[in-house]
Design a protein around this motif. Structure first.
Motif, mmCIF file in Angstrom:
data_model
loop_
_atom_site.group_PDB
_atom_site.id
_atom_site.type_symbol
_atom_site.label_atom_id
_atom_site.label_comp_id
_atom_site.label_asym_id
_atom_site.label_seq_id
_atom_site.Cartn_x
_atom_site.Cartn_y
_atom_site.Cartn_z
ATOM 1 N N ALA A 12 0.685 -1.263 -0.103
ATOM 2 C CA ALA A 12 -0.236 -0.087 -0.115
ATOM 3 C C ALA A 12 0.882 1.267 0.298
ATOM 4 O O ALA A 12 0.687 2.190 -0.648
ATOM 5 C CB ALA A 12 -0.937 0.119 1.343
ATOM 6 N N TYR A 13 1.771 1.253 0.889
ATOM 7 C CA TYR A 13 2.908 2.382 0.913
ATOM 8 C C TYR A 13 3.501 2.669 -0.517
ATOM 9 O O TYR A 13 3.372 3.848 -1.137
ATOM 10 C CB TYR A 13 3.908 1.942 1.911
ATOM 11 N N GLU A 14 3.863 1.622 -1.087
ATOM 12 C CA GLU A 14 4.529 1.947 -2.520
ATOM 13 C C GLU A 14 3.657 2.031 -3.467
ATOM 14 O O GLU A 14 3.866 2.900 -4.286
ATOM 15 C CB GLU A 14 5.370 0.425 -2.735
ATOM 16 N N GLY A 15 2.398 1.511 -3.211
ATOM 17 C CA GLY A 15 1.250 1.820 -4.170
ATOM 18 C C GLY A 15 0.812 3.307 -4.213
ATOM 19 O O GLY A 15 0.591 3.828 -5.388
ATOM 20 N N VAL A 16 0.806 3.889 -3.124
ATOM 21 C CA VAL A 16 0.486 5.450 -3.234
ATOM 22 C C VAL A 16 1.431 5.909 -3.828
ATOM 23 O O VAL A 16 1.349 7.281 -4.554
ATOM 24 C CB VAL A 16 0.175 5.540 -1.582
ATOM 25 N N ILE A 17 2.762 5.747 -3.601
ATOM 26 C CA ILE A 17 3.924 6.827 -4.100
ATOM 27 C C ILE A 17 3.836 6.366 -5.614
ATOM 28 O O ILE A 17 4.119 7.110 -6.539
ATOM 29 C CB ILE A 17 5.099 6.167 -3.545
ATOM 30 N N ARG A 18 3.565 5.006 -6.076
ATOM 31 C CA ARG A 18 3.349 5.004 -7.572
ATOM 32 C C ARG A 18 2.298 5.564 -7.983
ATOM 33 O O ARG A 18 2.370 6.302 -9.383
ATOM 34 C CB ARG A 18 3.273 3.554 -7.664
ATOM 35 N N LEU A 19 1.086 5.766 -7.476
ATOM 36 C CA LEU A 19 0.110 6.604 -8.187
ATOM 37 C C LEU A 19 0.495 8.028 -8.230
ATOM 38 O O LEU A 19 -0.060 8.709 -9.122
ATOM 39 C CB LEU A 19 -1.096 6.527 -7.065
ATOM 40 N N ILE A 20 1.174 8.614 -7.219
ATOM 41 C CA ILE A 20 1.742 10.014 -7.305
ATOM 42 C C ILE A 20 2.888 10.172 -8.606
ATOM 43 O O ILE A 20 2.532 11.228 -9.257
ATOM 44 C CB ILE A 20 2.264 10.409 -5.961
ATOM 45 N N LEU A 21 3.423 9.159 -8.726
ATOM 46 C CA LEU A 21 4.522 9.322 -9.769
ATOM 47 C C LEU A 21 3.724 9.192 -11.048
ATOM 48 O O LEU A 21 4.340 9.866 -12.196
ATOM 49 C CB LEU A 21 5.537 8.301 -9.734
ATOM 50 N N GLY A 28 -2.933 18.596 -3.775
ATOM 51 C CA GLY A 28 -4.249 19.052 -3.202
ATOM 52 C C GLY A 28 -5.342 18.070 -3.225
ATOM 53 O O GLY A 28 -6.557 18.197 -2.986
ATOM 54 N N PHE A 29 -5.217 17.026 -3.822
ATOM 55 C CA PHE A 29 -5.965 15.882 -4.034
ATOM 56 C C PHE A 29 -6.296 15.071 -2.752
ATOM 57 O O PHE A 29 -5.211 14.658 -2.210
ATOM 58 C CB PHE A 29 -5.432 14.785 -5.013
ATOM 59 N N PRO A 30 -7.585 14.802 -2.290
ATOM 60 C CA PRO A 30 -7.805 14.001 -1.057
ATOM 61 C C PRO A 30 -7.750 12.518 -1.449
ATOM 62 O O PRO A 30 -7.959 11.961 -2.659
ATOM 63 C CB PRO A 30 -9.089 14.365 -0.697
ATOM 64 N N LEU A 31 -7.037 11.819 -0.708
ATOM 65 C CA LEU A 31 -6.973 10.239 -0.732
ATOM 66 C C LEU A 31 -7.854 9.711 0.289
ATOM 67 O O LEU A 31 -7.484 9.623 1.637
ATOM 68 C CB LEU A 31 -5.596 9.725 -0.525
ATOM 69 N N VAL A 32 -8.938 9.098 0.034
ATOM 70 C CA VAL A 32 -9.834 8.537 0.704
ATOM 71 C C VAL A 32 -9.601 7.087 0.916
ATOM 72 O O VAL A 32 -9.537 6.180 -0.021
ATOM 73 C CB VAL A 32 -11.383 8.509 0.235
ATOM 74 N N LEU A 59 4.901 13.225 3.612
ATOM 75 C CA LEU A 59 4.319 13.092 1.940
ATOM 76 C C LEU A 59 2.982 13.469 2.094
ATOM 77 O O LEU A 59 2.494 14.335 1.024
ATOM 78 C CB LEU A 59 4.556 11.689 1.592
ATOM 79 N N LEU A 60 1.989 13.183 3.110
ATOM 80 C CA LEU A 60 0.751 13.663 3.087
ATOM 81 C C LEU A 60 0.281 14.461 4.100
ATOM 82 O O LEU A 60 1.130 14.334 5.190
ATOM 83 C CB LEU A 60 -0.138 12.266 2.960
ATOM 84 N N GLU A 61 -0.789 15.170 4.020
ATOM 85 C CA GLU A 61 -1.554 15.805 5.129
ATOM 86 C C GLU A 61 -2.569 15.059 5.867
ATOM 87 O O GLU A 61 -3.797 14.690 4.978
ATOM 88 C CB GLU A 61 -1.872 17.173 4.984
ATOM 89 N N ASN A 62 -2.770 14.753 7.149
ATOM 90 C CA ASN A 62 -3.881 14.401 7.703
ATOM 91 C C ASN A 62 -5.090 15.377 7.610
ATOM 92 O O ASN A 62 -5.116 16.553 7.692
ATOM 93 C CB ASN A 62 -3.666 14.015 9.434
ATOM 94 N N ARG A 63 -6.262 14.725 7.654
ATOM 95 C CA ARG A 63 -7.533 15.481 7.219
ATOM 96 C C ARG A 63 -8.603 14.631 8.262
ATOM 97 O O ARG A 63 -8.276 13.494 8.644
ATOM 98 C CB ARG A 63 -8.148 15.601 5.802
ATOM 99 N N THR A 64 -9.678 15.215 8.728
ATOM 100 C CA THR A 64 -10.596 14.600 9.690
ATOM 101 C C THR A 64 -11.324 13.544 8.629
ATOM 102 O O THR A 64 -11.179 13.095 7.645
ATOM 103 C CB THR A 64 -11.671 15.411 10.054
ATOM 104 N N GLY A 65 -11.712 12.631 9.532
ATOM 105 C CA GLY A 65 -12.392 11.270 8.981
ATOM 106 C C GLY A 65 -11.363 10.246 8.380
ATOM 107 O O GLY A 65 -10.417 10.348 8.886
ATOM 108 N N SER A 67 -9.383 10.362 5.219
ATOM 109 C CA SER A 67 -8.681 10.865 4.112
ATOM 110 C C SER A 67 -7.599 11.675 4.621
ATOM 111 O O SER A 67 -7.455 12.168 5.557
ATOM 112 C CB SER A 67 -9.805 11.596 3.354
ATOM 113 N N CYS A 68 -6.440 11.553 3.623
ATOM 114 C CA CYS A 68 -5.531 12.412 3.666
ATOM 115 C C CYS A 68 -5.408 13.211 2.579
ATOM 116 O O CYS A 68 -5.926 12.845 1.474
ATOM 117 C CB CYS A 68 -4.065 11.462 3.810
ATOM 118 N N VAL A 69 -4.818 14.167 2.368
ATOM 119 C CA VAL A 69 -4.294 15.066 1.203
ATOM 120 C C VAL A 69 -2.960 15.172 1.099
ATOM 121 O O VAL A 69 -2.084 15.137 1.728
ATOM 122 C CB VAL A 69 -4.969 16.464 1.469
ATOM 123 N N LEU A 70 -2.761 14.945 -0.422
ATOM 124 C CA LEU A 70 -1.482 15.305 -1.216
ATOM 125 C C LEU A 70 -1.602 16.894 -0.922
ATOM 126 O O LEU A 70 -2.178 17.651 -1.475
ATOM 127 C CB LEU A 70 -1.339 14.858 -2.421
#
Length: 237
Positions: A12-21, A28-32, A59-65, A67-70
């Motif tokens: 999952a960790y590598e997968g999120v980085i791959r999606l960014i790449l 600014g995109f939320p990751l639910v 790498l990400l910012e925490n949001r409520t609920g 989700s995180c945000v790039l």
């Protein structure tokens, strides 16, 4: 059971980085959590843990609920981040060069070789080499506070590299960089490792200062090129 979970979390960790790449997660995109899990074909628990880890690393910012945000990318944020690195990392290199022993040299020389291979092959995991190199230098100091400081800065700074370094992003007719000998960053990494293991602290400090300055200049220049061709651009604050 724990091993399987750790493997899934790593995926999952590598997968999120791959999606960014791949440009599928813009600034600014939320990751639910649920959406990311479906995208990666994983269950929610390892994705949740990976998102928390990436947020803790910057790498990400925490949001409520759930989700995180790039984070959004701005010129001021870039300059502020690298100003902090300029205060911290040259002295990290200085102390590393005073402490480094011969037994560690091969580890770092192999990192330089891996970096060269990544350039030639276009392997996006060059970011791992960069991380291992900078965090490894901090580890050589034997000062856990320095290591913590560099770790906290790394991913937030690396986010700008992932979006604006022409190893990863092509602007117009500019070719993707695939020759390590044309890369100022690679040459600086090579010279930095040599200075550290030849126990030349003042030179190591100067090389790290130059490395940070040249990285900022490159990122700002490339961000303007990408803007001209309709790519991701820095926000003005």
């Amino acid at each position: 059971m724990r091993g399987d979970q750790s493997t899934a979390e790593g995926q999952a960790y590598e997968g999120v980085i791959r999606l960014i790449l791949e440009g599928r997660i813009p600034p600014g995109f939320p990751l639910v959590e649920q959406q990311v899990a479906e995208e990666l074909g994983l269950s929610r628990t390892p994705v949740r843990n990976a998102l928390r880890r990436l947020a803790a690393e910057g790498l990400l910012e925490n949001r409520t609920g759930r989700s995180c945000v790039l984070p959004g990318l701005s010129r001021k944020d870039l300059e502020d981040l690298y100003r902090v690195r300029l205060i911290a990392e040259p002295w990290v290199a200085y102390d590393a060069a005073r402490q480094a022993g011969e037994e560690e040299r091969e580890v770092f020389e192999n990192l330089i070789l891996r970096e060269r291979e990544c350039y030639f092959s276009g392997d996006p995991k060059i970011y791992e080499v960069n991380k291992d190199l900078h965090l490894g230098i901090a580890r050589l100091t034997g000062n856990r506070h320095m290591e913590h400081q560099v770790r906290q800065l790394f991913w937030r700074c690396e986010l700008y590299v992932l979006f604006f370094d022409n190893f990863f992003r092509r602007a117009g007719k500019v070719e993707l960089l695939r020759d390590p000998d044309r890369s100022k960053s690679h040459r600086e990494h090579r010279d930095l490792v040599r200075a550290i293991f030849e126990n030349r602290p003042n030179e190591a400090k100067e090389i790290m200062e130059d490395h940070i300055h040249s990285t900022v200049a490159m990122l700002l220049h490339n961000s303007e090129s990408l803007r001209a061709y309709g790519g991701v651009s820095l926000l003005e604050e």
